[in-house]
Motif scaffolding. Sequence first.
Motif, PDB file in Angstrom:
ATOM      1  N   UNK A  44      43.783   1.582 103.557  1.00 19.67           N
ATOM      2  CA  UNK A  44      43.027   3.667 103.521  1.00 19.67           C
ATOM      3  C   UNK A  44      43.760   3.963 102.382  1.00 19.67           C
ATOM      4  N   UNK A  45      42.699   5.385 102.468  1.00 12.95           N
ATOM      5  CA  UNK A  45      42.724   6.059 101.125  1.00 12.95           C
ATOM      6  C   UNK A  45      44.317   7.296 100.875  1.00 12.95           C
ATOM      7  N   UNK A  46      44.977   7.405 101.711  1.00 10.29           N
ATOM      8  CA  UNK A  46      46.577   7.623 102.019  1.00 10.29           C
ATOM      9  C   UNK A  46      47.301   6.852 101.178  1.00 10.29           C
ATOM     10  N   UNK A  47      47.349   5.520 101.751  1.00  5.04           N
ATOM     11  CA  UNK A  47      48.397   4.521 101.463  1.00  5.04           C
ATOM     12  C   UNK A  47      48.019   4.272 100.060  1.00  5.04           C
ATOM     13  N   UNK A  48      46.552   3.889  99.518  1.00  2.00           N
ATOM     14  CA  UNK A  48      46.720   4.069  98.241  1.00  2.00           C
ATOM     15  C   UNK A  48      47.137   5.389  97.133  1.00  2.00           C
ATOM     16  N   UNK A  49      47.099   6.119  97.503  1.00  5.02           N
ATOM     17  CA  UNK A  49      47.534   7.312  97.006  1.00  5.02           C
ATOM     18  C   UNK A  49      48.948   7.482  96.973  1.00  5.02           C
ATOM     19  N   UNK A  50      49.581   6.811  98.138  1.00  6.71           N
ATOM     20  CA  UNK A  50      51.328   6.766  97.810  1.00  6.71           C
ATOM     21  C   UNK A  50      51.449   5.429  97.180  1.00  6.71           C
ATOM     22  N   UNK A  51      50.477   4.261  97.066  1.00  4.39           N
ATOM     23  CA  UNK A  51      51.134   3.674  96.437  1.00  4.39           C
ATOM     24  C   UNK A  51      51.337   3.644  95.186  1.00  4.39           C
ATOM     25  N   UNK A  53      50.805   6.877  93.193  1.00  2.00           N
ATOM     26  CA  UNK A  53      52.527   7.764  93.052  1.00  2.00           C
ATOM     27  C   UNK A  53      53.723   7.095  92.930  1.00  2.00           C
ATOM     28  N   UNK A  54      53.876   5.883  93.485  1.00  6.13           N
ATOM     29  CA  UNK A  54      55.087   5.007  93.971  1.00  6.13           C
ATOM     30  C   UNK A  54      55.170   4.394  91.908  1.00  6.13           C
ATOM     31  N   UNK A  55      53.936   3.432  92.003  1.00  6.20           N
ATOM     32  CA  UNK A  55      53.516   3.291  91.090  1.00  6.20           C
ATOM     33  C   UNK A  55      53.885   3.784  89.327  1.00  6.20           C
ATOM     34  N   UNK A  56      53.739   4.901  89.212  1.00  6.90           N
ATOM     35  CA  UNK A  56      53.346   5.965  88.532  1.00  6.90           C
ATOM     36  C   UNK A  56      55.176   5.904  87.897  1.00  6.90           C
ATOM     37  N   UNK A  57      55.301   6.540  89.290  1.00  3.27           N
ATOM     38  CA  UNK A  57      56.710   6.859  89.013  1.00  3.27           C
ATOM     39  C   UNK A  57      57.915   6.025  88.679  1.00  3.27           C
ATOM     40  N   UNK A  58      57.911   5.211  89.195  1.00  3.54           N
ATOM     41  CA  UNK A  58      58.793   3.378  88.824  1.00  3.54           C
ATOM     42  C   UNK A  58      58.113   3.292  86.877  1.00  3.54           C
ATOM     43  N   UNK A  59      56.551   3.575  86.820  1.00  4.73           N
ATOM     44  CA  UNK A  59      56.419   2.722  85.487  1.00  4.73           C
ATOM     45  C   UNK A  59      56.864   3.507  83.946  1.00  4.73           C
ATOM     46  N   UNK A  60      56.792   5.172  84.147  1.00  4.94           N
ATOM     47  CA  UNK A  60      56.443   6.294  82.963  1.00  4.94           C
ATOM     48  C   UNK A  60      57.685   5.599  82.325  1.00  4.94           C
ATOM     49  N   UNK A  76      54.971  -5.858  86.461  1.00  2.00           N
ATOM     50  CA  UNK A  76      56.268  -6.163  87.613  1.00  2.00           C
ATOM     51  C   UNK A  76      56.384  -4.898  87.986  1.00  2.00           C
ATOM     52  N   UNK A  77      56.425  -4.208  88.035  1.00  2.00           N
ATOM     53  CA  UNK A  77      55.563  -2.910  88.945  1.00  2.00           C
ATOM     54  C   UNK A  77      55.324  -3.006  90.014  1.00  2.00           C
ATOM     55  N   UNK A  78      54.561  -3.231  89.735  1.00  2.00           N
ATOM     56  CA  UNK A  78      52.499  -3.036  90.915  1.00  2.00           C
ATOM     57  C   UNK A  78      53.092  -4.382  91.589  1.00  2.00           C
ATOM     58  N   UNK A  79      53.729  -5.393  91.099  1.00  2.00           N
ATOM     59  CA  UNK A  79      53.822  -6.807  91.874  1.00  2.00           C
ATOM     60  C   UNK A  79      55.495  -5.886  92.956  1.00  2.00           C
ATOM     61  N   UNK A  80      56.588  -5.942  92.332  1.00  2.00           N
ATOM     62  CA  UNK A  80      57.200  -5.227  92.834  1.00  2.00           C
ATOM     63  C   UNK A  80      56.716  -4.295  94.115  1.00  2.00           C
ATOM     64  N   UNK A  81      56.238  -2.890  93.446  1.00  2.00           N
ATOM     65  CA  UNK A  81      55.372  -2.350  95.205  1.00  2.00           C
ATOM     66  C   UNK A  81      54.983  -2.486  95.954  1.00  2.00           C
ATOM     67  N   UNK A  82      53.810  -3.609  95.376  1.00  2.00           N
ATOM     68  CA  UNK A  82      54.000  -4.646  96.744  1.00  2.00           C
ATOM     69  C   UNK A  82      53.968  -4.957  97.609  1.00  2.00           C
TER      70      UNK A  82
END
Length: 464
Positions: A44-51, A53-60, A76-82
């Motif tokens: 779902x699009x809202x889930x994609x947007x939230x996911x 945003x979280x990955x970007x915040x953690x990775x930058x 590794x960041x994507x794995x943890x957020x998944x």
Amino acid sequence: MASALSDRLSRLVKTMRGQARITEDNVAEMLREVRMALLEADVALPVVRDFIARVKLKALGQDVVGSLTPGQALVGVVHKELARTMGELDANGEPKAGPSELNLATQPPAVILMAGLQGAGKTTTTAKLAKHLVEKRKKKVLTVSGDVYRPAAIEQLKTVTAQAGAEWFPSQPSDQPVDIALAALDHAKRHYFDVLIVDTAGRLAIDEALMAEIRALHAALKPIETLFVVDAMQGQDAVNTAQAFGAALPLSGIVLTKLDGDSRGGAALSVRSVTGAPIKFAGVSEKIDGLEAFDAERHAGRVLGMGDILALVEEVQKGVDLAQAQKLAEKVKTGGFDLNDYADQLLQMRKMGGLGALMDKLPAQLQAQAGGADMDRAEREMRRMVGIIHSMTALERRKPELIKASRKRRIATGAGVQVQEVNRLLNQFDQMQGMMKKMKGGGLMKMMKRMGGLKGGLPGGFGG
């Protein structure tokens, strides 16, 4: 979702090799790939947007540790957020380690209410869950059907409950669902059951009558667990259904059915997000034991093409008869490996879910190294081989050298195959016997090295 996301990320890891730091630019490039893979997977699009945003915040700005490349660090960041998106969280908001479990900490019987639409697999899942509780948690389990609308639903639950090794409480289509459930609860208390699982009626679509009925059941039973059963292959429809049930009931967990047939996988991310309830179980096959406690970290690894070696080990341990394996080892030592043993090995493989189920748990790289074998064809070949062996006499299975032209014709007719297929089976058995002799003679390491050089097929002629 698994292959799409894995392919995109593996390409990105290669292109980012040599960069020393995760930057705004390379994060943006990776997030484009992740966003596309998730949308293609029907998340779902809202889930994609939230996911994202979280990955970007953690990775930058994250430093690259040790020998990792920026691409590997981002994966590794994507794995943890998944894992965070799909599973339960601890008190610190971090993904809980290990598989989810049911909360049964209450005065027995612990009541589990099963909710979901018709066709999602509630009745079968009720029996699978009963088997899980009987075998894994050593509980005395009672099931009852409150589905008084669907023809044969009550009898279906009776049949599958017996297969699960649990007990079933009878009900009648003329009874009211709340009355049925309360009678079953009273029976469970008087006969010292640990768990009562209540299978509820589904509809082909969400309607207020369904929601009112299940709210009344929840109020009467006060279940410790309310599980929402949803078909993983429904995609966006699964999300709409989840929202409706999440609004009507305080869901404590989700069971995703048909996860083995879901090529896109978006429901696993979407449903958890819209309900706020963690995924607790996943249906991985139609068999009565085809239910796995959901481990978000391990599932995230499978999505990213890392495979699930732990699940593979568990599958092998569950499927292998240790006494039979020891007996086979003794036969190998004495050179007595025969066609009965060959058939047993093929049947053991099928008990573990077949070649396809085992291959799915391997990392993507190892799957690719299998040479693109056609698993469906290999499975059919295995079944055909067992059928041919079962068409032989006991003496022929013990002494394959007796099988000459007339016997081959009789065996082929009995198995419904051509004589050439009997010849092929006997040739493959001869090859297997040759391998066994090498193992007996201490040449195992040499044999393994030679097998390591094979390309384009699986041992035993499967998939070639």
